[in-house]
Design an enzyme around this catalytic site. Structure first.
Site, mmCIF file in Angstrom:
data_model
loop_
_atom_site.group_PDB
_atom_site.id
_atom_site.type_symbol
_atom_site.label_atom_id
_atom_site.label_comp_id
_atom_site.label_asym_id
_atom_site.label_seq_id
_atom_site.Cartn_x
_atom_site.Cartn_y
_atom_site.Cartn_z
ATOM 1 N N HIS A 1 -60.706 -36.020 -68.856
ATOM 2 C CA HIS A 1 -60.976 -37.305 -68.220
ATOM 3 C C HIS A 1 -61.454 -37.028 -66.800
ATOM 4 O O HIS A 1 -61.101 -36.016 -66.196
ATOM 5 C CB HIS A 1 -59.678 -38.124 -68.203
ATOM 6 C CG HIS A 1 -59.810 -39.538 -67.756
ATOM 7 N ND1 HIS A 1 -59.905 -39.879 -66.427
ATOM 8 C CD2 HIS A 1 -59.830 -40.705 -68.454
ATOM 9 C CE1 HIS A 1 -59.969 -41.195 -66.325
ATOM 10 N NE2 HIS A 1 -59.941 -41.726 -67.537
ATOM 11 N N ASP B 1 -52.208 -33.007 -68.173
ATOM 12 C CA ASP B 1 -52.431 -34.453 -68.133
ATOM 13 C C ASP B 1 -51.899 -35.030 -69.442
ATOM 14 O O ASP B 1 -52.492 -34.856 -70.501
ATOM 15 C CB ASP B 1 -53.929 -34.706 -67.977
ATOM 16 C CG ASP B 1 -54.312 -36.176 -68.098
ATOM 17 O OD1 ASP B 1 -53.423 -37.004 -68.378
ATOM 18 O OD2 ASP B 1 -55.498 -36.490 -67.933
ATOM 19 N N GLN C 1 -52.512 -39.377 -72.488
ATOM 20 C CA GLN C 1 -52.783 -39.772 -73.868
ATOM 21 C C GLN C 1 -51.760 -39.241 -74.864
ATOM 22 O O GLN C 1 -51.672 -39.719 -75.996
ATOM 23 C CB GLN C 1 -54.182 -39.298 -74.280
ATOM 24 C CG GLN C 1 -55.304 -39.997 -73.540
ATOM 25 C CD GLN C 1 -55.324 -41.492 -73.782
ATOM 26 O OE1 GLN C 1 -55.049 -41.964 -74.883
ATOM 27 N NE2 GLN C 1 -55.649 -42.262 -72.745
ATOM 28 N N LYS D 1 -49.671 -46.717 -70.685
ATOM 29 C CA LYS D 1 -50.041 -46.193 -72.006
ATOM 30 C C LYS D 1 -48.847 -46.224 -72.956
ATOM 31 O O LYS D 1 -48.993 -45.972 -74.147
ATOM 32 C CB LYS D 1 -50.510 -44.739 -71.895
ATOM 33 C CG LYS D 1 -51.501 -44.438 -70.797
ATOM 34 C CD LYS D 1 -52.895 -44.869 -71.133
ATOM 35 C CE LYS D 1 -53.882 -44.309 -70.107
ATOM 36 N NZ LYS D 1 -55.254 -44.739 -70.339
ATOM 37 N N CYS E 1 -64.725 -42.432 -69.392
ATOM 38 C CA CYS E 1 -64.403 -41.564 -68.249
ATOM 39 C C CYS E 1 -64.338 -40.095 -68.678
ATOM 40 O O CYS E 1 -63.506 -39.335 -68.200
ATOM 41 C CB CYS E 1 -63.088 -41.987 -67.594
ATOM 42 S SG CYS E 1 -63.165 -43.573 -66.754
#
Length: 404
Positions: free
Chosen positions: A121, A198, A201, A224, A362
Site C-alpha cells: 500500500h 503492515d 489487511q 478494518k 493505493c
C-alpha cells in the site's frame, strides 16, 4: 455455532437500502462495518463518562482512564505482546508506520538499505521514500510474479549487512495475497535488520501473535476490524521503542518541562502526545471483544468459503480476469472485464446497491505491473453471504451487457 443471519442482525447498516436496492457491502478491505455492540460502547462513553484521561482526579476522568488503559490491555492480549506499554495507540496504520519511519531518521545513514515489497500500500512505500531522502539510505524492492506473490528467492538475495529495515504487508490490500512473513522476519533478523509488518489487511481475518512471529513492529487499524475510524495501534518491541525518539511533542508525552530542557515520559506515553481518541481506543477494545466472541478460526473458515464460491462464480463470466491468484490469499477478489474500465463497472454495481472499490487501491505499482489502470475489488467479511455474491455476479453480468 456460526449463523450468518444472526450475525447480520448485529450490524444496523446492513438492513438499509442504496438506490432502492438492499445494500450489498463488499468494500470491507477499505472499512468494515460496525456492530451495535461497539456502537453502544461509543454512545455510552459520550453519554456517561466523557472526560480527559490520565491527568484528572475527578471521577469521570478516572473512569475514562481505567477503560482506556483496559482497552490497551485487551489489545496486548489479543496480539500477545509481552507488555501493555508495547502497545502504542495511533490514529491508524498510516500513523504507526510514519511514527517508526520518523524515529529511524536519526538511526540511518547514507549507504544503509531499506527493503519493501512490490505488494505494498502507498502507506508502506511513501514514508520509507521520505526516510531515504532524509538520510541517504537506499530503497530496494522485493519483486512479484504474475500470481501476485512475492519472489522470495529475490528477497533473500537482496539482504545484506547494509540492510537495516524490512517492511512488508502481512496481506495485500489489492490482491488478498498472504505473504510469508515468518520467513521474511527470520531471514531479516539474520542480518540484524528490524522488521515492520503492515497488518491492516490481516487483522480482520487472522489473529497475529507478535511474540511467536518475533516481529519488531506490527501496525493495524481499528476500522478494518469492526471498530471506529481514526483509531489504530502500533506494537513495538520494548527495546526498539526505547531507542526511537518521540514522534510528536506536547502534553502527556513529557516527564518534566523547563525552558532549558524537557525529559520524556516512559512508554507508552512517550509516543502519545496530546489528548488521544479516548472513545476510539475504548471502542477498539470492544471491537476485539466482539470479533473474539465469534472466533477468528471461525471467521477465517467462513470467509474462505465465500472466497472460493465467489472465485468460482466470477470465473464463469467470459472475458473476466482475476488479478491475484496466489494459493495463499484471503477474502479479496480484484478483477476486470476485458475492454471495460473498472470505474464504469463499479458505477453500475452501485446503482444495484452493491458497494465495491474501484481504482488502484493505493497500490499503484501493482497496477503498473499488470499494465492496467485499476481493478474492481470485492472484499468479503464474515457478515456477507453467498446470496450477496450471487447478486454481485448478476450485477457484473449486467454491467458487461450494458458496457460491452
Amino acid at each position: 455455532m456460526f449463523n450468518v443471519d444472526d450475525i447480520r442482525k448485529d450490524f444496523p447498516i446492513l438492513s438499509r437500502k442504496v438506490n432502492g436496492k438492499p445494500l450489498v457491502y463488499f468494500d470491507n478491505a477499505a472499512t468494515s462495518q460496525t456492530p451495535q455492540q461497539v456502537i453502544d460502547v461509543i454512545v455510552d462513553y459520550y453519554s456517561n463518562y466523557n472526560a480527559n484521561i490520565h491527568r484528572g482526579v475527578h471521577s469521570l476522568s478516572q473512569e475514562a482512564t481505567d477503560k482506556y488503559e483496559h482497552a490497551r490491555q485487551k489489545i496486548q492480549k489479543h496480539f500477545n505482546a509481552k507488555h501493555a506499554h508495547e502497545i502504542i495507540f495511533t490514529s491508524g496504520t498510516t500513523h504507526g508506520i510514519n511514527l517508526v519511519a520518523n524515529g529511524f531518521s536519526s538511526l540511518l545513514k547514507k549507504g544503509d538499505e531499506i527493503i519493501v515489497s512490490a505488494l505494498e500500500h502507498h502507506s508502506n512505500i511513501v514514508p520509507w521514500q521520505m526516510l531515504c531522502e532524509r538520510t541517504g539510505a537506499t530503497l530496494k524492492v522485493i519483486p512479484m510474479n504474475q500470481d501476485g506473490e512475492l519472489i522470495i528467492s529475490d528477497f533473500d538475495n537482496l539482504l545484506s549487512d547494509n540492510t537495516k529495515l524490512v517492511f512488508v504487508n502481512h496481506i495485500s490490500n489489492a490482491l488478498g495475497t498472504i505473504n510469508p512473513i515468518e520467513h521474511i522476519i527470520k531471514q531479516a533478523h539474520l542480518y540484524g535488520a528490524a522488521v515492520l509488518i503492515d497488518g491492516a489487511q490481516s487483522c480482520p481475518h487472522i489473529k497475529p501473535d507478535v511474540q511467536a512471529l518475533d516481529v519488531d513492529f506490527y501496525v493495524a487499524s481499528a476500522h478494518k476490524m469492526c471498530g471506529p475510524t481514526g483509531q489504530g495501534m502500533l506494537y513495538g518491541k520494548e527495546s526498539w521503542l526505547k531507542k526511537l525518539p518521540p514522534y510528536q511533542g506536547g502534553g502527556e508525552m513529557i516527564a518534566e518541562v523547563t525552558f532549558e530542557k524537557t525529559t520524556y515520559a516512559d512508554l507508552p506515553h512517550k509516543f502519545e502526545a496530546g489528548t488521544p481518541n479516548i472513545c476510539g481506543g475504548i471502542a477498539f477494545g470492544a471491537a476485539l471483544d466482539y470479533m473474539n466472541s465469534i472466533g477468528f478460526d471461525t471467521i477465517a473458515q467462513y470467509e474462505n468459503e465465500l472466497l472460493e464460491y465467489a472465485t468460482q462464480e466470477l470465473l464463469n463470466i467470459d472475458e473476466l480476469t482475476i488479478y491475484g491468484t496466489s494459493q495463499q490469499k484471503t477474502s479479496v477478489i480484484s478483477f476486470n472485464l476485458d475492454g471495460i474500465h473498472p470505474y464504469d463497472v463499479g458505477t453500475i454495481l452501485d446503482k444495484l446497491g452493491i458497494a465495491v472499490r474501484t481504482g488502484h487501491h493505493c497500490a499503484q505499482p501493482i497496477m503498473d505491473f499488470y499494465c492496467i489502470p485499476g481493478t474492481v475489488r470485492a472484499s468479503f467479511a464474515f457478515y456477507n453471504t453467498k446470496a450477496e455474491i450471487d447478486a454481485l455476479v448478476a450485477g457484473v453480468k449486467k454491467a458487461k451487457m450494458m458496457l460491452a
